[in-house]
Scaffold this motif. Structure first.
Motif, short mmCIF file in Angstrom:
data_model
loop_
_atom_site.label_atom_id
_atom_site.label_comp_id
_atom_site.label_asym_id
_atom_site.label_seq_id
_atom_site.Cartn_x
_atom_site.Cartn_y
_atom_site.Cartn_z
N ASP A 25 0.81 -1.32 -0.03
CA ASP A 25 0.33 -0.18 -0.05
C ASP A 25 0.18 1.24 0.45
N GLU A 28 -0.03 4.31 -2.49
CA GLU A 28 -0.92 4.42 -2.47
C GLU A 28 -1.12 5.67 -1.02
N TYR A 32 -1.65 9.29 -0.28
CA TYR A 32 -2.80 10.06 0.45
C TYR A 32 -2.22 10.91 1.39
N ARG A 79 -10.90 2.48 2.23
CA ARG A 79 -11.97 2.81 0.38
C ARG A 79 -12.82 2.30 0.28
N ALA A 85 -10.65 3.88 -4.10
CA ALA A 85 -9.78 4.70 -3.54
C ALA A 85 -9.75 4.35 -2.37
N LEU A 86 -8.63 4.56 -1.64
CA LEU A 86 -8.21 5.16 -0.53
C LEU A 86 -8.33 6.46 0.00
#
Length: 202
Positions: A25, A28, A32, A79, A85-86
């Motif tokens: 992760d 992502e 973020y 998500r 989508a995070l």
């Protein structure tokens, strides 16, 4: 009930999927944090520039994994169910067993996802998991007095204010006062509460 060191599968709500954070992760999560740097900055410790690098984030995710394997923490990424989508994260750290059976809860949500009840939805499921599967008695969550969004979601979740702490954490470079709250696992403590109320004359 067996205590699992971490969730064996994702938690699913009406609009979200809560998955265990892992090294895959990193990209992502880095995006973020970068996209929400100004949004999250007032409520978090001051981050060094190398915090926003792939190497630092991979090391942090490795440490998260170790904490979860050791039963010391749970780190969820949030998500959207339809797109993947995070949009946020929530964590339960400093898990202490013995007579305490408690942990601290933290959470964040992207600026673009604010105002739709997503955090309440995610935390409702995550807290239920912590109570039911980990058997914890108390979840504690603390917030700065001016953070009314956090105050509101915790109040909706049934957290009760237990006090305040002066200069509790160094947030965004300055020592900040915090409101101290907790939520008790009624399934664990109901019998004891009833017994105590019977012992105390009114």
């Amino acid at each position: 009930m067996p205590i699992h060191p971490f969730p064996e599968s994702d938690l699913r709500t009406e609009r979200l999927v809560l998955s265990r954070a892992n090294r895959s992760d990193a990209a992502e999560l880095l995006a973020y944090y970068g996209d929400n740097r100004a949004h999250l900055g007032p409520w978090e410790p001051l981050r060094p520039d190398d915090f926003y690098t792939a190497a630092a984030l991979e090391a942090r995710l490795d440490e998260m994994g170790k904490q979860m394997r050791d039963g010391k923490a749970i780190h969820f990424l949030m998500r959207r169910a339809e797109s993947g989508a995070l949009v946020g994260e929530c964590n339960f750290t400093n898990i202490v067993r013995g007579p305490f059976q408690a942990c601290h809860m933290g959470f964040s949500l992207s600026a673009a996802a604010q105002g739709h009840g997503l955090m309440h939805e995610a935390l409702s499921a995550a807290i239920r998991f912590v109570f039911d599967e980990y058997g914890l008695h108390r979840v504690m969550a603390n917030y700065r007095p001016e953070n009314q969004r956090s105050a509101h979601v915790l109040r909706r979740l049934g957290f009760e204010i237990e006090g305040s702490a002066r200069a509790y954490l160094k947030i965004n470079g300055e020592w900040a006062d915090h409101v101290l709250t907790s939520k008790i696992n009624d399934a664990v403590s109901h019998d004891r509460v009833v017994n105590m109320s019977a012992e105390v004359p009114l």
